[in-house]
Design a protein around this motif. Structure first.
Motif, PDB file in Angstrom:
ATOM      1  N   ASP A  13     -19.966 -13.912   0.004  1.00  0.00           N
ATOM      2  CA  ASP A  13     -21.350 -14.367   0.123  1.00  0.00           C
ATOM      3  C   ASP A  13     -21.898 -14.663  -1.266  1.00  0.00           C
ATOM      4  O   ASP A  13     -21.859 -13.789  -2.151  1.00  0.00           O
ATOM      5  N   PRO A  14     -22.448 -15.844  -1.508  1.00  0.00           N
ATOM      6  CA  PRO A  14     -22.997 -16.150  -2.842  1.00  0.00           C
ATOM      7  C   PRO A  14     -24.146 -15.218  -3.231  1.00  0.00           C
ATOM      8  O   PRO A  14     -24.324 -14.914  -4.399  1.00  0.00           O
ATOM      9  N   ASN A  73      -8.737 -21.455  -1.539  1.00  0.00           N
ATOM     10  CA  ASN A  73      -9.670 -20.701  -2.356  1.00  0.00           C
ATOM     11  C   ASN A  73      -9.811 -19.290  -1.782  1.00  0.00           C
ATOM     12  O   ASN A  73     -10.383 -19.097  -0.714  1.00  0.00           O
ATOM     13  N   TRP A  81     -11.752 -16.902  -2.587  1.00  0.00           N
ATOM     14  CA  TRP A  81     -13.114 -16.378  -2.613  1.00  0.00           C
ATOM     15  C   TRP A  81     -14.054 -17.149  -1.697  1.00  0.00           C
ATOM     16  O   TRP A  81     -15.255 -17.031  -1.804  1.00  0.00           O
ATOM     17  N   ARG A  82     -13.527 -17.921  -0.782  1.00  0.00           N
ATOM     18  CA  ARG A  82     -14.377 -18.774   0.052  1.00  0.00           C
ATOM     19  C   ARG A  82     -15.226 -17.971   1.038  1.00  0.00           C
ATOM     20  O   ARG A  82     -16.247 -18.455   1.493  1.00  0.00           O
ATOM     21  N   HIS A  83     -14.821 -16.758   1.358  1.00  0.00           N
ATOM     22  CA  HIS A  83     -15.569 -15.960   2.328  1.00  0.00           C
ATOM     23  C   HIS A  83     -16.593 -15.039   1.675  1.00  0.00           C
ATOM     24  O   HIS A  83     -17.329 -14.349   2.379  1.00  0.00           O
ATOM     25  N   GLN A  98      -9.909 -32.088  -0.233  1.00  0.00           N
ATOM     26  CA  GLN A  98     -11.017 -31.132  -0.201  1.00  0.00           C
ATOM     27  C   GLN A  98     -10.706 -29.987   0.762  1.00  0.00           C
ATOM     28  O   GLN A  98     -10.963 -28.821   0.455  1.00  0.00           O
ATOM     29  N   ARG A 157      -8.198 -27.659  -0.920  1.00  0.00           N
ATOM     30  CA  ARG A 157      -8.843 -26.828  -1.943  1.00  0.00           C
ATOM     31  C   ARG A 157      -9.643 -25.695  -1.309  1.00  0.00           C
ATOM     32  O   ARG A 157      -9.604 -24.557  -1.774  1.00  0.00           O
ATOM     33  N   GLU A 158     -10.358 -25.990  -0.247  1.00  0.00           N
ATOM     34  CA  GLU A 158     -11.132 -24.940   0.416  1.00  0.00           C
ATOM     35  C   GLU A 158     -10.231 -23.909   1.084  1.00  0.00           C
ATOM     36  O   GLU A 158     -10.531 -22.723   1.075  1.00  0.00           O
ATOM     37  N   ALA A 159      -9.126 -24.362   1.661  1.00  0.00           N
ATOM     38  CA  ALA A 159      -8.211 -23.429   2.333  1.00  0.00           C
ATOM     39  C   ALA A 159      -7.508 -22.520   1.339  1.00  0.00           C
ATOM     40  O   ALA A 159      -7.198 -21.362   1.658  1.00  0.00           O
ATOM     41  N   THR A 214     -22.714 -11.991  -4.718  1.00  0.00           N
ATOM     42  CA  THR A 214     -22.192 -12.131  -6.080  1.00  0.00           C
ATOM     43  C   THR A 214     -23.336 -12.229  -7.092  1.00  0.00           C
ATOM     44  O   THR A 214     -23.168 -11.847  -8.238  1.00  0.00           O
TER      45      THR A 214
END
Length: 71
Positions: free
Chosen positions: A64-65, A58, A60-62, A51, A54-56, A68
């Motif tokens: 803001d939802p 990605n 687009w992890r930074h 996990q 996968r997060e590292a 988007t």
């Protein structure tokens, strides 16, 4: 239906080759090895380390939802 006998011969030979490949995989223990590898893969994919990877990875992890959703 001019070439029906030719198609039947091709189908019989193909079925024979497929059956021999299956018998080879059963006799050599291929399916047992694949089952073990798949279970190890699933166990690793559900681990905290996987996990984190996968997060590292990605890109687009930074983002803001909320940002988007407005676009």
């Amino acid at each position: 239906m001019k070439f029906l006998d030719w198609y039947l011969k091709i189908a019989a030979v193909s079925a024979l080759i497929g059956a021999s490949m299956e018998m080879f995989m059963i006799k050599t223990g291929f399916y047992d090895k694949v089952t073990v590898l798949e279970s190890e893969k699933r166990a690793w994919e559900n681990s905290p380390e996987a996990q984190a990877v996968r997060e590292a990875l990605n890109p687009w992890r930074h983002l803001d939802p909320e940002e988007t959703k407005k676009s």
